[in-house]
Design a protein around this motif. Structure first.
Motif, PDB file in Angstrom:
ATOM      1  N   LYS A 259       0.815  -1.215   0.000  1.00 15.29           N
ATOM      2  CA  LYS A 259       0.000   0.000   0.000  1.00 15.29           C
ATOM      3  C   LYS A 259       0.850   1.268   0.000  1.00 15.29           C
ATOM      4  O   LYS A 259       0.478   2.282  -0.594  1.00 15.29           O
ATOM      5  N   TYR A 260       1.987   1.201   0.679  1.00 11.74           N
ATOM      6  CA  TYR A 260       2.843   2.386   0.808  1.00 11.74           C
ATOM      7  C   TYR A 260       4.067   2.300  -0.103  1.00 11.74           C
ATOM      8  O   TYR A 260       5.140   2.807   0.229  1.00 11.74           O
ATOM      9  N   ALA A 261       3.879   1.685  -1.280  1.00 11.60           N
ATOM     10  CA  ALA A 261       4.973   1.544  -2.247  1.00 11.60           C
ATOM     11  C   ALA A 261       5.509   2.901  -2.687  1.00 11.60           C
ATOM     12  O   ALA A 261       6.728   3.085  -2.836  1.00 11.60           O
ATOM     13  N   ASP A 262       4.627   3.856  -2.911  1.00 11.46           N
ATOM     14  CA  ASP A 262       5.079   5.170  -3.363  1.00 11.46           C
ATOM     15  C   ASP A 262       5.891   5.881  -2.290  1.00 11.46           C
ATOM     16  O   ASP A 262       6.812   6.654  -2.598  1.00 11.46           O
ATOM     17  N   ASN A 263       5.565   5.621  -1.035  1.00 13.30           N
ATOM     18  CA  ASN A 263       6.335   6.212   0.056  1.00 13.30           C
ATOM     19  C   ASN A 263       7.737   5.620   0.116  1.00 13.30           C
ATOM     20  O   ASN A 263       8.724   6.329   0.357  1.00 13.30           O
ATOM     21  N   TYR A 264       7.815   4.303  -0.107  1.00 12.58           N
ATOM     22  CA  TYR A 264       9.136   3.662  -0.171  1.00 12.58           C
ATOM     23  C   TYR A 264       9.936   4.271  -1.326  1.00 12.58           C
ATOM     24  O   TYR A 264      11.118   4.597  -1.169  1.00 12.58           O
ATOM     25  N   LYS A 265       9.292   4.422  -2.460  1.00  8.03           N
ATOM     26  CA  LYS A 265       9.960   4.984  -3.635  1.00  8.03           C
ATOM     27  C   LYS A 265      10.456   6.404  -3.350  1.00  8.03           C
ATOM     28  O   LYS A 265      11.545   6.798  -3.801  1.00  8.03           O
ATOM     29  N   ASN A 266       9.678   7.168  -2.604  1.00  8.78           N
ATOM     30  CA  ASN A 266      10.085   8.542  -2.258  1.00  8.78           C
ATOM     31  C   ASN A 266      11.490   8.568  -1.673  1.00  8.78           C
ATOM     32  O   ASN A 266      12.371   9.281  -2.157  1.00  8.78           O
ATOM     33  N   ILE A 267      11.693   7.808  -0.619  1.00 10.34           N
ATOM     34  CA  ILE A 267      12.963   7.883   0.091  1.00 10.34           C
ATOM     35  C   ILE A 267      14.069   7.153  -0.671  1.00 10.34           C
ATOM     36  O   ILE A 267      15.218   7.604  -0.691  1.00 10.34           O
ATOM     37  N   PHE A 268      13.735   6.037  -1.323  1.00 12.92           N
ATOM     38  CA  PHE A 268      14.747   5.291  -2.070  1.00 12.92           C
ATOM     39  C   PHE A 268      15.281   6.140  -3.223  1.00 12.92           C
ATOM     40  O   PHE A 268      16.495   6.196  -3.457  1.00 12.92           O
ATOM     41  N   ASP A 269      14.387   6.821  -3.940  1.00  9.72           N
ATOM     42  CA  ASP A 269      14.814   7.704  -5.022  1.00  9.72           C
ATOM     43  C   ASP A 269      15.655   8.860  -4.494  1.00  9.72           C
ATOM     44  O   ASP A 269      16.615   9.289  -5.140  1.00  9.72           O
ATOM     45  N   LEU A 270      15.287   9.363  -3.314  1.00 12.40           N
ATOM     46  CA  LEU A 270      16.066  10.457  -2.738  1.00 12.40           C
ATOM     47  C   LEU A 270      17.488   9.994  -2.441  1.00 12.40           C
ATOM     48  O   LEU A 270      18.454  10.727  -2.687  1.00 12.40           O
ATOM     49  N   PHE A 327      21.027  11.252  14.742  1.00 14.37           N
ATOM     50  CA  PHE A 327      20.019  10.439  14.056  1.00 14.37           C
ATOM     51  C   PHE A 327      18.805  11.291  13.705  1.00 14.37           C
ATOM     52  O   PHE A 327      18.427  12.199  14.472  1.00 14.37           O
ATOM     53  N   MET A 328      18.169  10.987  12.599  1.00 17.66           N
ATOM     54  CA  MET A 328      16.807  11.438  12.331  1.00 17.66           C
ATOM     55  C   MET A 328      16.006  10.241  11.823  1.00 17.66           C
ATOM     56  O   MET A 328      16.584   9.280  11.294  1.00 17.66           O
ATOM     57  N   PRO A 329      14.686  10.261  11.973  1.00 18.12           N
ATOM     58  CA  PRO A 329      13.863   9.161  11.468  1.00 18.12           C
ATOM     59  C   PRO A 329      13.895   9.072   9.948  1.00 18.12           C
ATOM     60  O   PRO A 329      14.274  10.029   9.253  1.00 18.12           O
ATOM     61  N   ILE A 330      13.487   7.935   9.428  1.00 21.29           N
ATOM     62  CA  ILE A 330      13.375   7.740   7.980  1.00 21.29           C
ATOM     63  C   ILE A 330      11.997   8.218   7.551  1.00 21.29           C
ATOM     64  O   ILE A 330      10.993   7.530   7.736  1.00 21.29           O
ATOM     65  N   TYR A 331      11.938   9.407   7.007  1.00 21.27           N
ATOM     66  CA  TYR A 331      10.663   9.977   6.577  1.00 21.27           C
ATOM     67  C   TYR A 331      10.358   9.560   5.138  1.00 21.27           C
ATOM     68  O   TYR A 331      11.240   9.571   4.272  1.00 21.27           O
ATOM     69  N   THR A 332       9.097   9.225   4.885  1.00 17.17           N
ATOM     70  CA  THR A 332       8.711   8.727   3.558  1.00 17.17           C
ATOM     71  C   THR A 332       7.490   9.427   2.982  1.00 17.17           C
ATOM     72  O   THR A 332       7.072   9.119   1.867  1.00 17.17           O
ATOM     73  N   GLY A 333       6.886  10.344   3.728  1.00 15.38           N
ATOM     74  CA  GLY A 333       5.719  11.052   3.230  1.00 15.38           C
ATOM     75  C   GLY A 333       4.393  10.515   3.720  1.00 15.38           C
ATOM     76  O   GLY A 333       3.339  10.889   3.180  1.00 15.38           O
ATOM     77  N   VAL A 334       4.403   9.675   4.739  1.00 15.93           N
ATOM     78  CA  VAL A 334       3.163   9.143   5.301  1.00 15.93           C
ATOM     79  C   VAL A 334       2.505  10.219   6.164  1.00 15.93           C
ATOM     80  O   VAL A 334       3.181  10.952   6.890  1.00 15.93           O
ATOM     81  N   LYS A 335       1.195  10.309   6.090  1.00 20.62           N
ATOM     82  CA  LYS A 335       0.457  11.298   6.882  1.00 20.62           C
ATOM     83  C   LYS A 335       0.731  11.108   8.373  1.00 20.62           C
ATOM     84  O   LYS A 335       0.677   9.995   8.879  1.00 20.62           O
ATOM     85  N   GLY A 336       1.041  12.190   9.058  1.00 19.56           N
ATOM     86  CA  GLY A 336       1.281  12.138  10.493  1.00 19.56           C
ATOM     87  C   GLY A 336       2.697  11.765  10.889  1.00 19.56           C
ATOM     88  O   GLY A 336       2.979  11.580  12.070  1.00 19.56           O
ATOM     89  N   GLU A 337       3.617  11.684   9.912  1.00 17.30           N
ATOM     90  CA  GLU A 337       4.965  11.232  10.227  1.00 17.30           C
ATOM     91  C   GLU A 337       5.769  12.242  11.050  1.00 17.30           C
ATOM     92  O   GLU A 337       6.861  11.933  11.509  1.00 17.30           O
ATOM     93  N   GLU A 338       5.212  13.415  11.254  1.00 18.13           N
ATOM     94  CA  GLU A 338       5.882  14.392  12.102  1.00 18.13           C
ATOM     95  C   GLU A 338       6.086  13.854  13.523  1.00 18.13           C
ATOM     96  O   GLU A 338       6.978  14.311  14.239  1.00 18.13           O
TER      97      GLU A 338
END
Length: 468
Positions: A259-270, A327-338
């Motif tokens: 379901k969150y494939a696009d979020n994975y792609k966000n960070i992997f592409d970055l 350290f910082m968390p691995i952010y991927t664009g999921v709602k509420g990830e703040e």
């Protein structure tokens, strides 16, 4: 230390089990242990049992446990027989030893999965003093109202960054972002803006790329096919059941949607597009290469865990100062990830054998309490075993002093921050992870489209689940 907020559903959430657990709780340690002294010595000496048996599964720290046992016997008169299983044989050894008349009184499980195998031998630890010191009770392995496994060490991973480089970037007069500190990065959109602008200024910053190489050589891709894939799987299984342990939900999932494939792609592409190495060349890069690039100041960021400090500090020519490693968390664009924290987990839980005598259970409980609450025990835990212990009996000065371990502890204590559990424990097989890694390499090299990667993640899950 501030109370933890839901650190790690893996090691964490209440395990719902339908089976009766009377056999597990009938011989549980007495709840009166909460009145034991912090040093844990008088109760141990008066428990009646003069010898207990600890089956250790970490060969690399076997000698330390022998020293611990010697000091404990000298102090309390209670002998701790430490037996260590050979590497990779713990389950087999436990199966053999647990059937003996002189069985282990303390053993270890790897979480909810291990509990299902050994639940008939797990005493209820809810009334023990050690459990009372657990900073986040949701970390324990539970079933119904009982507590059957207590985590004794945690590790964490996320995006490691060199704060010296980040400060240099934020001091630029022509930077494209309005924020002034890395602490203000708390979502993917902000991270992406900062990283892409840093790439434009990499000569000014003295780096070859923002991220160290995305190591995709065979056997070197675990940071992506396991640790990074943990992110979308955690969110998918959390959506399926908000209150359940995501590992348990994943183990029951015969199919996934990614379901969150696009979020994975966000960070992997970055990672790929702002790296020290061009995407097409990543098939030759190892984790050691990546960590060396970071240590030598060629990159400002790298995804890895707190275990990486020894890799960084051990690189000849290392320029990253301990005070600058964060350290910082691995952010991927999921709602509420703040409100998202690091990925923190464990595969290490203490259990007390419910089949041994009440005296031995109590003596076992007292030993564990001494190890994690007495000054001498805590010194062993921090300085000899090297554990980040999840108990409030440790002050800040009694925790590991390497910078990444400190960062994990800091993130664990942040108010209203939700730790991401190690959901990857439910991944169906090593072949599955290897296949995902291979697909990611082909994507990086341009020979696969993202839809092809998604197909591997989804279809191979179903295939490997069917095999098991």
């Amino acid at each position: 230390m501030k109370k933890l907020k839901r650190i790690l559903a893996l090691a964490v959430a209440a395990l719902t089990a339908a089976a009766s657990l009377a056999a597990c709780s009938s011989n549980s340690p007495a709840s009166s242990s909460q009145a034991a002294s912090a040093q844990g010595t008088s109760s141990a000496a008066s428990s009646g049992a003069k010898e207990i048996y600890f089956l250790n599964f970490k060969p690399e720290i076997a000698e330390v446990y022998k020293d611990i046992a010697a000091d404990y016997e000298k102090e309390t008169g209670v002998k701790v027989n430490v037996v260590t299983a050979a590497s990779g044989t713990y389950e087999q050894t436990l199966k053999s030893e647990i059937a003996k008349s002189d069985a282990p009184t303390i053993f270890q499980i790897n979480g909810p999965v291990g509990y299902e195998t050994w639940k008939d031998y797990c005493a209820d630890l809810k009334g023990t003093e050690l459990y009372s010191h657990l900073m986040d009770k949701s970390m324990a392995v539970t079933s119904g109202d009982g507590v059957y496994g207590i985590p004794y060490v945690v590790e964490g991973y996320g995006i490691i960054y060199n704060n010296a480089v980040m400060k240099k970037y934020f001091a630029l007069s022509n930077k494209a972002v309005s924020i002034t500190s890395t602490d203000q990065i708390n979502n993917f959109a902000t991270l992406k803006s900062v990283v892409e602008d840093m790439t434009k200024h990499k000569k000014d910053l003295g780096i070859d790329g923002v991220f160290a190489s995305t190591s995709l050589a065979s056997g070197e891709d675990w940071r992506w096919q396991t640790h990074l894939l943990n992110m979308p799987m955690y969110y998918e299984f959390k959506d399926a059941d908000q209150d359940a342990n995501t590992v348990v939900t994943g183990l029951a999932a015969k199919e996934i949607t990614f379901k969150y494939a696009d979020n994975y792609k966000n960070i992997f592409d970055l990672y790929l597009n702002n790296s020290t190495t061009k995407p097409g060349l990543l098939g030759s890069k190892s984790v050691d290469d990546s960590m060396a690039e970071f240590a030598l100041g060629k990159a400002a960021m790298v995804q890895n865990g707190n275990w990486a400090w020894s890799q960084i500090s051990g690189v000849s020519g290392n320029v990253v100062k301990a005070d600058d490693i964060k350290f910082m968390p691995i952010y991927t664009g999921v709602k509420g990830e703040e409100n998202q924290g690091l990925c923190i987990g464990t595969e290490n839980y203490f259990c007390i054998n419910s089949k041994v005598s009440a005296d031995k259970q109590k003596a076992s409980e007292d030993f564990l309490n001494w190890l994690y609450t007495s000054d001498k025990g805590k010194d062993y835990v921090t300085n000899k075993l090297g554990f980040i212990a999840p108990f409030d009996s440790f002050s800040d000065s009694e925790r590991p002093d390497d910078p990444l371990a400190k960062e994990v502890t800091t993130w664990m204590a942040k108010k209203d921050i939700k730790t991401v559990p190690w959901t990857f424990e439910c991944f169906p097989s090593q072949d599955y992870k290897n296949n995902v890694g291979a697909a990611l390499l082909e994507y990086a090299q341009g020979s696969k489209k993202w839809d092809d990667v998604k197909s591997v993640v989804v279809n191979d899950w179903k295939t490997e689940k069917a095999k098991s």
